[in-house]
Write a protein that holds these residues in place. Structure first.
Motif, short mmCIF file in Angstrom:
data_model
loop_
_atom_site.label_atom_id
_atom_site.label_comp_id
_atom_site.label_asym_id
_atom_site.label_seq_id
_atom_site.Cartn_x
_atom_site.Cartn_y
_atom_site.Cartn_z
N LEU A 21 -2.24 -0.05 -6.28
CA LEU A 21 -2.57 -0.82 -7.49
C LEU A 21 -2.79 0.10 -8.68
CD1 LEU A 21 -5.05 -3.57 -6.22
CD2 LEU A 21 -2.85 -3.96 -7.32
N VAL A 22 -3.57 1.17 -8.49
CA VAL A 22 -3.85 2.11 -9.58
C VAL A 22 -2.57 2.81 -10.01
CG1 VAL A 22 -5.07 4.22 -10.21
CG2 VAL A 22 -6.25 2.45 -8.91
N ALA A 23 -1.78 3.28 -9.05
CA ALA A 23 -0.53 3.97 -9.38
C ALA A 23 0.42 3.06 -10.14
CB ALA A 23 0.14 4.48 -8.10
N HIS A 24 0.48 1.79 -9.72
CA HIS A 24 1.35 0.84 -10.40
C HIS A 24 0.88 0.58 -11.82
CE1 HIS A 24 3.92 -2.67 -10.98
NE2 HIS A 24 2.85 -3.36 -11.34
N GLY A 28 0.79 -1.23 0.00
CA GLY A 28 0.00 0.00 0.00
C GLY A 28 0.82 1.27 0.00
N LEU A 29 0.11 2.41 -0.17
CA LEU A 29 0.72 3.73 -0.11
C LEU A 29 0.55 4.32 1.29
CD1 LEU A 29 -0.45 5.37 -3.48
CD2 LEU A 29 1.63 4.08 -3.00
N ASP A 30 1.41 5.28 1.60
CA ASP A 30 1.36 5.92 2.92
C ASP A 30 0.22 6.93 2.96
OD1 ASP A 30 1.84 7.04 5.38
OD2 ASP A 30 3.51 8.29 4.69
N LEU A 31 -0.93 6.49 3.46
CA LEU A 31 -2.09 7.36 3.63
C LEU A 31 -2.39 7.60 5.11
CD1 LEU A 31 -4.58 5.88 0.99
CD2 LEU A 31 -2.79 7.59 0.65
#
Length: 360
Positions: A339-342, A320-323
């Motif tokens: 997932l979307v960013a990748h 995951g991303l750091d949210l």
């Protein structure tokens, strides 16, 4: 397009005709990509959209006109568009939209498309945009292994073996669109290949991830070996819920570049054999939940299992991303954001302050 096609087939089953609108070409900073779809039923119901909202009203009106005349129509919105429509994307881009009438009764290729997508099979739709065959579809559907394929009997004015059929076969299994020129006119070719999301670990995090993954268009599978946790009713948005040792299931299911693997079990008994198997597949994304300490220990165990350094570099962990996520739902947003960013090549950074195009 997948969700819209599903709804169109449902309307047909209920005896309701509709109009189907698809973006077939874009220019400049268009808000949505080619292949984006919208449908309007004869009862006035709307599903999907072809823009960020700036031209959807005009397309809705065009859909009503197409339903009234039962003939396909195309329209261009933007700087070079049809001035009679007096509307265009506020972003300055342009888009061409094809609108087709879909009857309530009789055979229509959209039902075949929907059936194939439900089975997880890739599909290519070739639709004539103009000429004597305007509005006619050819549907090419592959197997889940993207090997053999079959084609329906409706044609776009081209015999088997022509450039359109060749382009469709080339695109089968990877999401893409193209406008191909033929002697009979332009043909819009759209490849639909539902990406798979394999979620291992029937946890509360998985419950949230399955829901969001489904909204993103993934065909989601949940797998866990523990009977008490793997109840299908916990995951209504999943295409399948499997009770099996995760690494054994992974060995026998199809995994390709559009497959995302998320390991949420957080238990070495499951994680190590599963990740050993996963990192040797062609999956486009592999992530595993756990703390940084867990990740370090996991890497040691994977090396001992014979996993190479190049394979280990594919693992995204902590996932995951750091949210700043804390809840299961927030964690699922963090994972799907990565997932979307990748998939799209995004940075994951706030758009505010970035001097780059929003739509690449």
């Amino acid at each position: 397009m997948e969700t819209v096609a599903e709804t169109v087939s449902r309307w047909r089953a209920e005896g309701i005709p509709c109009a189907l609108a698809r973006v077939v070409a874009t220019g400049g900073s268009a808000p949505l990509a080619a292949g984006t779809a919208m449908a309007v039923s004869a009862t006035g119901e709307v599903i999907g959209g072809v823009s960020g909202g700036c031209v959807d009203g005009a397309v809705y009106t065009l859909c009503l006109e197409v339903m009234a005349g039962e003939q396909p129509a195309t329209a261009v919105f933007g700087p070079d568009g049809d001035e009679l429509l007096a509307v265009g994307p506020t972003c300055g881009g342009s888009l061409e939209v094809l609108v087709e009438y879909v009857p309530a009764h009789g055979g229509h290729p959209v039902d075949r498309v929907t059936a194939a997508l439900r089975e997880g099979r890739p599909v290519v739709i070739a639709t004539a945009l103009d000429g004597p065959h305007a509005g006619e579809w050819t549907v090419l559907a592959g197997t889940t292994q993207v090997g053999n394929d079959d084609e329906d009997s409706r044609q776009t004015g081209e015999p088997r073996g022509g450039p359109i059929r060749a382009r469709a076969a080339e695109m089968l299994g990877r999401p893409a669109t193209a406008v191909v020129a033929s002697p009979a006119g332009r043909v819009f070719v759209q490849s639909l290949a539902p990406p798979r999301l394999l979620v291992f670990g029937a946890t509360a995090f998985a419950e949230a991830l399955v829901r969001i993954g489904g909204l993103l268009g993934y065909r989601v599978t949940v797998c866990d070996a523990r009977p008490v946790f793997v109840a299908p009713e916990r995951f209504p948005a999943a295409a399948e819920v499997v009770r099996c040792w995760p690494h054994e299931f992974l060995r026998r299911t199809h995994v390709g570049p559009s497959t995302a693997i998320c390991v949420l079990t957080h238990d070495p008994r499951f994680d190590i054999p599963l990740l050993t198997e996963a990192l040797r597949t062609g999956a486009g994304y592999i992530g595993a939940m756990g703390s940084r300490r867990t990740h370090t220990e996991r890497l040691t165990s994977l090396r001992e299992a014979g996993v190479g350094e190049s394979e280990l570099r594919r693992l995204r962990s902590p996932i995951g991303l750091d949210l700043g996520a804390r809840t299961a739902a927030e964690t699922a947003v963090s994972i799907t954001a990565e997932l979307v960013a990748h998939h799209r090549g995004g940075t994951g950074a706030p758009l505010t302050g970035l001097e780059m195009a929003i739509h690449r």
